[in-house]
Design a protein around this motif. Structure first.
Motif, PDB file in Angstrom:
ATOM      1  N   SER A 110      35.185  30.902   9.053  1.00 35.63           N
ATOM      2  CA  SER A 110      33.899  30.194   9.493  1.00 35.63           C
ATOM      3  C   SER A 110      34.312  28.413   9.083  1.00 35.63           C
ATOM      4  O   SER A 110      33.729  27.844   9.748  1.00 35.63           O
ATOM      5  CB  SER A 110      32.705  30.765   8.618  1.00 35.63           C
ATOM      6  OG  SER A 110      32.615  31.968   9.323  1.00 35.63           O
ATOM      7  N   LEU A 111      34.612  28.219   8.038  1.00 39.52           N
ATOM      8  CA  LEU A 111      34.740  27.065   7.425  1.00 39.52           C
ATOM      9  C   LEU A 111      35.817  26.224   8.608  1.00 39.52           C
ATOM     10  O   LEU A 111      35.387  24.913   8.897  1.00 39.52           O
ATOM     11  CB  LEU A 111      35.589  26.842   6.388  1.00 39.52           C
ATOM     12  CG  LEU A 111      35.545  25.576   5.660  1.00 39.52           C
ATOM     13  CD1 LEU A 111      34.517  24.664   5.608  1.00 39.52           C
ATOM     14  CD2 LEU A 111      36.427  25.389   4.237  1.00 39.52           C
ATOM     15  N   ILE A 112      36.976  26.920   9.009  1.00 41.75           N
ATOM     16  CA  ILE A 112      38.001  26.281   9.902  1.00 41.75           C
ATOM     17  C   ILE A 112      37.056  26.088  11.417  1.00 41.75           C
ATOM     18  O   ILE A 112      37.337  24.923  11.851  1.00 41.75           O
ATOM     19  CB  ILE A 112      39.280  27.267  10.320  1.00 41.75           C
ATOM     20  CG1 ILE A 112      39.915  27.396   8.882  1.00 41.75           C
ATOM     21  CG2 ILE A 112      40.049  26.732  11.328  1.00 41.75           C
ATOM     22  CD1 ILE A 112      40.977  28.312   8.739  1.00 41.75           C
ATOM     23  N   LEU A 115      42.801  20.670  11.292  1.00 37.37           N
ATOM     24  CA  LEU A 115      43.724  21.195  10.117  1.00 37.37           C
ATOM     25  C   LEU A 115      44.207  19.884   9.195  1.00 37.37           C
ATOM     26  O   LEU A 115      44.200  20.047   7.981  1.00 37.37           O
ATOM     27  CB  LEU A 115      45.053  21.803  10.725  1.00 37.37           C
ATOM     28  CG  LEU A 115      45.895  22.695   9.569  1.00 37.37           C
ATOM     29  CD1 LEU A 115      44.946  23.755   9.165  1.00 37.37           C
ATOM     30  CD2 LEU A 115      47.050  23.246  10.450  1.00 37.37           C
ATOM     31  N   ALA A 116      44.456  18.805   9.885  1.00 40.44           N
ATOM     32  CA  ALA A 116      44.851  17.863   8.989  1.00 40.44           C
ATOM     33  C   ALA A 116      43.751  17.372   7.965  1.00 40.44           C
ATOM     34  O   ALA A 116      43.913  16.945   7.089  1.00 40.44           O
ATOM     35  CB  ALA A 116      45.230  16.500   9.903  1.00 40.44           C
ATOM     36  N   ALA A 117      42.503  17.306   8.660  1.00 40.97           N
ATOM     37  CA  ALA A 117      41.190  17.157   7.972  1.00 40.97           C
ATOM     38  C   ALA A 117      40.911  18.114   6.640  1.00 40.97           C
ATOM     39  O   ALA A 117      40.606  17.592   5.536  1.00 40.97           O
ATOM     40  CB  ALA A 117      39.936  17.296   8.962  1.00 40.97           C
ATOM     41  N   LEU A 118      41.415  19.142   6.885  1.00 40.65           N
ATOM     42  CA  LEU A 118      40.953  20.076   6.042  1.00 40.65           C
ATOM     43  C   LEU A 118      42.070  20.055   4.892  1.00 40.65           C
ATOM     44  O   LEU A 118      41.753  20.281   3.684  1.00 40.65           O
ATOM     45  CB  LEU A 118      40.954  21.573   6.656  1.00 40.65           C
ATOM     46  CG  LEU A 118      40.387  22.843   5.878  1.00 40.65           C
ATOM     47  CD1 LEU A 118      38.963  22.649   5.701  1.00 40.65           C
ATOM     48  CD2 LEU A 118      40.727  24.147   6.913  1.00 40.65           C
ATOM     49  N   LYS A 119      43.267  19.834   5.140  1.00 40.99           N
ATOM     50  CA  LYS A 119      44.537  19.939   4.140  1.00 40.99           C
ATOM     51  C   LYS A 119      44.375  18.614   3.468  1.00 40.99           C
ATOM     52  O   LYS A 119      44.528  18.893   2.272  1.00 40.99           O
ATOM     53  CB  LYS A 119      45.609  20.383   5.009  1.00 40.99           C
ATOM     54  CG  LYS A 119      45.895  21.615   5.280  1.00 40.99           C
ATOM     55  CD  LYS A 119      47.324  22.015   5.915  1.00 40.99           C
ATOM     56  CE  LYS A 119      47.690  23.391   6.137  1.00 40.99           C
ATOM     57  NZ  LYS A 119      48.856  23.748   6.340  1.00 40.99           N
ATOM     58  N   ASP A 154      32.891  17.345   1.651  1.00 41.87           N
ATOM     59  CA  ASP A 154      32.005  16.923   2.510  1.00 41.87           C
ATOM     60  C   ASP A 154      32.593  16.673   3.804  1.00 41.87           C
ATOM     61  O   ASP A 154      33.252  15.755   4.191  1.00 41.87           O
ATOM     62  CB  ASP A 154      31.711  15.172   1.828  1.00 41.87           C
ATOM     63  CG  ASP A 154      30.537  14.694   2.782  1.00 41.87           C
ATOM     64  OD1 ASP A 154      30.233  15.047   3.847  1.00 41.87           O
ATOM     65  OD2 ASP A 154      30.042  13.818   2.058  1.00 41.87           O
ATOM     66  N   ILE A 155      32.240  17.605   4.574  1.00 38.78           N
ATOM     67  CA  ILE A 155      32.744  17.643   6.204  1.00 38.78           C
ATOM     68  C   ILE A 155      32.501  16.565   6.761  1.00 38.78           C
ATOM     69  O   ILE A 155      33.361  16.126   7.493  1.00 38.78           O
ATOM     70  CB  ILE A 155      31.974  18.750   6.978  1.00 38.78           C
ATOM     71  CG1 ILE A 155      32.460  20.250   6.291  1.00 38.78           C
ATOM     72  CG2 ILE A 155      32.165  18.939   8.258  1.00 38.78           C
ATOM     73  CD1 ILE A 155      31.873  21.483   7.021  1.00 38.78           C
ATOM     74  N   LYS A 162      32.250  13.549   5.869  1.00 38.97           N
ATOM     75  CA  LYS A 162      33.410  12.151   5.331  1.00 38.97           C
ATOM     76  C   LYS A 162      34.764  12.741   5.533  1.00 38.97           C
ATOM     77  O   LYS A 162      35.425  11.884   6.197  1.00 38.97           O
ATOM     78  CB  LYS A 162      33.191  12.490   3.804  1.00 38.97           C
ATOM     79  CG  LYS A 162      34.331  11.422   3.026  1.00 38.97           C
ATOM     80  CD  LYS A 162      34.072  11.315   1.553  1.00 38.97           C
ATOM     81  CE  LYS A 162      35.187  10.633   0.795  1.00 38.97           C
ATOM     82  NZ  LYS A 162      35.015  10.674  -0.555  1.00 38.97           N
ATOM     83  N   PHE A 163      35.382  13.999   5.362  1.00 39.84           N
ATOM     84  CA  PHE A 163      36.457  14.594   5.608  1.00 39.84           C
ATOM     85  C   PHE A 163      36.874  14.595   7.201  1.00 39.84           C
ATOM     86  O   PHE A 163      38.294  14.626   7.322  1.00 39.84           O
ATOM     87  CB  PHE A 163      36.929  15.751   5.079  1.00 39.84           C
ATOM     88  CG  PHE A 163      36.850  15.682   3.375  1.00 39.84           C
ATOM     89  CD1 PHE A 163      37.061  14.308   2.891  1.00 39.84           C
ATOM     90  CD2 PHE A 163      36.322  16.677   2.650  1.00 39.84           C
ATOM     91  CE1 PHE A 163      36.678  14.418   1.162  1.00 39.84           C
ATOM     92  CE2 PHE A 163      36.148  16.546   1.318  1.00 39.84           C
ATOM     93  CZ  PHE A 163      36.495  15.468   0.681  1.00 39.84           C
ATOM     94  N   THR A 164      35.993  14.533   8.052  1.00 43.00           N
ATOM     95  CA  THR A 164      36.313  14.436   9.511  1.00 43.00           C
ATOM     96  C   THR A 164      36.296  13.338  10.059  1.00 43.00           C
ATOM     97  O   THR A 164      36.368  13.337  11.253  1.00 43.00           O
ATOM     98  CB  THR A 164      35.427  15.689  10.073  1.00 43.00           C
ATOM     99  OG1 THR A 164      34.181  15.165  10.064  1.00 43.00           O
ATOM    100  CG2 THR A 164      35.856  16.880   9.729  1.00 43.00           C
ATOM    101  N   SER A 165      35.975  12.279   9.378  1.00 41.02           N
ATOM    102  CA  SER A 165      36.001  10.474   9.747  1.00 41.02           C
ATOM    103  C   SER A 165      37.165  10.233  10.182  1.00 41.02           C
ATOM    104  O   SER A 165      38.348  10.694   9.394  1.00 41.02           O
ATOM    105  CB  SER A 165      35.265   9.936   8.694  1.00 41.02           C
ATOM    106  OG  SER A 165      35.217   8.568   9.207  1.00 41.02           O
TER     107      SER A 165
END
Length: 597
Positions: A413-415, A446-450, A465-466, A468-471
């Protein structure tokens, strides 16, 4: 290939020696005042105490010996005794040109080692949740980094498939399906090849079984009795399973089989793979031999019905309980399987190091296990046992990351949630086909997550912080990728109208920003070695972010594809080297760079 800082230090050591001072004071570091200089040596301040001489005078003597060194464009003394260094353009360019022709950016390869990395640890019969994200991402990166340094690396998922949770699942199945042949003591035939349950069934069965063992202050006497009976039956099932009881063992194999198939599917989405899909159960055949060995050494003894080994050491500031090798009744526990697994790995691979990527709250457990393994000689004295404890991934409230409903979020779900964020952003800003957007968002999410995980020190808790990290701006995976894609775009544009460059040399820098980039490139091999030696991907992340920022300033200031042919070719060679570094760095972190974004 020697590090650039070591080449500079060798010159400084020679100067200190020729002036009659110990070379140990010649250490050079990257300047903490980049507005004044690029490197510095503070050794004269420390040497002053030993030689009872003003640090300024010592530094002045040393600098006098370095005035004509080709490595230094400028070297000067700043009171009270700092030595400030600016390297020469020729020295810097020659060093970077040497890196271009070096397959591994000038890294010095370690003597080949055999390394086992234990970085999975999911329990069968349960779905992967966000708690499994960190060991998978960190372990995969550590594995790739060690392989880069020419080690033989074996990654092991180390499934939790042999403990009480299996007894609970089997008991709940027995309650629901007492007619199954697995529970018939008199059954003599072959057990069915078809699995009588699905992954979805398993995901519902375990929490249901676990809930039946829970009671609270409001529970009735009958409810407490039922919970205790269910728990005791689960313990018996676990014991039967570990004894290889027919029916129970065959049912367990079906549970493991279907669980592994589902786990492989989900790990694939993270681009994480394992060389070994072994579990705690695979070490069971070594337990008897291990116990006998401990008994023969006289280190195993009974304590309250359990079999334990003392692991307290004289220098410990606080008491450490003995390591439990077997529970009452000879039942295996986590310590049993971890110890037997060390024995198994020693027999199978004779590793130079075993690295455990596990929640840092397991620290005491591994202190006990490692000490017990040493006392029992389960592994060579020269082999290293490393506990790489990671912190918790928390939500914005500072508590472990949850779903909006307060439950533990499934990793799947997070992915999906991260990918959807990236997908929406690409659609909002770019005119890209749905198919391209789908493919790009897979890579970027995947890059954002890792990157969000690996850019933090492993042992520290961090806030996920989704937004922030997907910015696509700031210290994020998408920003790193966007920078690399920009470089790829420039290179494509150049090669659409030009042939391959034969003389792949970089010219002397014409702008300050260009020199800063060259200095940053020159230290990449040192960064890689620090990342490797410390098992610390966050060092590599910080470097890639620094390089990305410098390149984007360069991009704004320099007309890369304008000027004379020699200048343009030098720019292209420089960009190609930066691209190669980004591709190498992101590969080591566990994600790829798309061709466009």
């Amino acid at each position: 290939m020697k590090k650039i800082i070591m080449l500079l230090q060798e010159k400084m050591e020679k100067a200190f020696f020729e002036c009659g001072y110990n070379e140990k004071y010649a250490k050079i570091i990257v300047s903490n005042r980049p507005d004044l200089c690029e490197f510095q040596c503070d050794g004269a301040l420390a040497a002053a105490k030993e030689y009872k001489k003003a640090p300024f005078l010592i530094a002045d003597e040393v600098v006098g010996k370095c005035k004509n060194c080709e490595e230094f464009e400028k070297i000067e003394v700043v009171k009270p005794g700092f030595i400030n260094i600016i390297v020469s353009n020729d020295f810097l360019v020659n060093y970077c040109n040497e890196i271009i022709n070096n397959e591994k950016f000038g890294c010095e390869m370690d003597k080949e080692k055999t390394v086992v990395i234990d970085y999975g640890g999911p329990n069968v019969a349960k779905p992967l949740h966000v708690g499994h994200l960190r060991p998978a991402i960190i372990g995969e990166s550590i594995k790739r980094i060690h392989k880069f340094f020419d080690n033989k690396v074996i990654g092991d998922v180390h499934l939790g498939d042999w403990g009480l949770q299996m007894g609970l699942v089997i008991e709940e199945m027995k309650v629901r399906h007492p007619e199954w042949c697995y529970f018939d003591e008199n059954y003599q035939g072959e057990y069915p090849t078809e699995v009588p349950f699905t992954v979805s069934d398993l995901e519902e069965i375990y929490p249901c079984a676990s809930a039946k063992t829970k009671t609270n202050e409001n529970s009735t006497e009958d409810e407490v009795k039922k919970a205790n009976e269910f728990k005791e039956n689960a313990r018996l099932n676990t014991s039967y399973l570990q004894q290889g009881k027919k029916g129970y063992y065959d049912l367990w194999k079906k549970i493991v089989e279907i669980s592994i198939a589902d786990l492989k599917k989900n790990y694939k989405k993270l681009d994480v793979d394992f060389d070994l899909w072994l579990g705690e159960s695979d070490s069971q055949k070594y337990v008897e031999e291990m116990v006998k060995k401990m008994q023969s050494m006289g280190i195993l003894y009974e304590s309250d019905g359990a079999m334990v080994v003392d692991v307290q050491e004289p220098e410990d500031s606080a008491p450490i309980n003995p390591c439990m090798v077997l529970k009452t009744g000879g039942v295996s526990c986590y310590q049993t399987t971890d110890l037997a697994t060390i024995m198994q790995r020693e027999k199978d691979f004779s590793p130079d190091e075993i690295i455990y990527v596990v929640d840092k709250r397991q620290d005491l457990h591994f202190v006990q296990v490692f000490r017990c393994a040493r006392r029992a000689k389960l592994i060579k004295d020269t082999s290293k046992l490393t506990f790489l404890g990671f912190g918790t991934m928390n939500g914005k409230d500072g508590k472990p990351f949850k779903t909006r409903n307060g439950g533990v979020m499934r990793l799947e779900s997070l992915i999906k949630e991260v990918k959807q964020k990236i997908y929406n952003k690409i659609k909002e800003t770019k005119d890209v086909s749905d198919e391209d957007t789908e493919n790009i968002s897979d890579i970027v999410s995947l890059a954002a997550l890792k990157y969000a995980d690996l850019s933090n020190q492993i042992a520290k808790d961090y806030i996920f912080d989704i937004d922030k990290f997907t910015s696509f701006e700031g210290n994020t995976g998408p920003y790193i990728l966007y920078t690399a894609v920009r470089i790829k775009s420039i290179l494509r544009k150049y090669y659409e109208n030009n042939d391959e460059i034969k003389n792949k040399d970089i010219q002397a820098p014409r702008e300050d920003i260009e020199k800063k980039i060259l200095i940053t490139i020159a230290k990449y091999n040192e960064i890689l070695e620090d990342t490797y030696n410390n098992n610390a991907p966050h060092i590599l992340c910080a470097y890639l972010y620094e390089l990305a920022n410098l390149f984007n300033v360069f991009y704004q200031k320099v007309r890369i594809l304008q000027g004379d042919k020699k200048t343009i070719q030098s720019n292209i060679v420089l960009l190609t080297l930066i691209k190669d570094i980004f591709e190498n760095g992101t590969e080591l972190l566990g994600f790829k760079i798309p061709d466009k974004m």
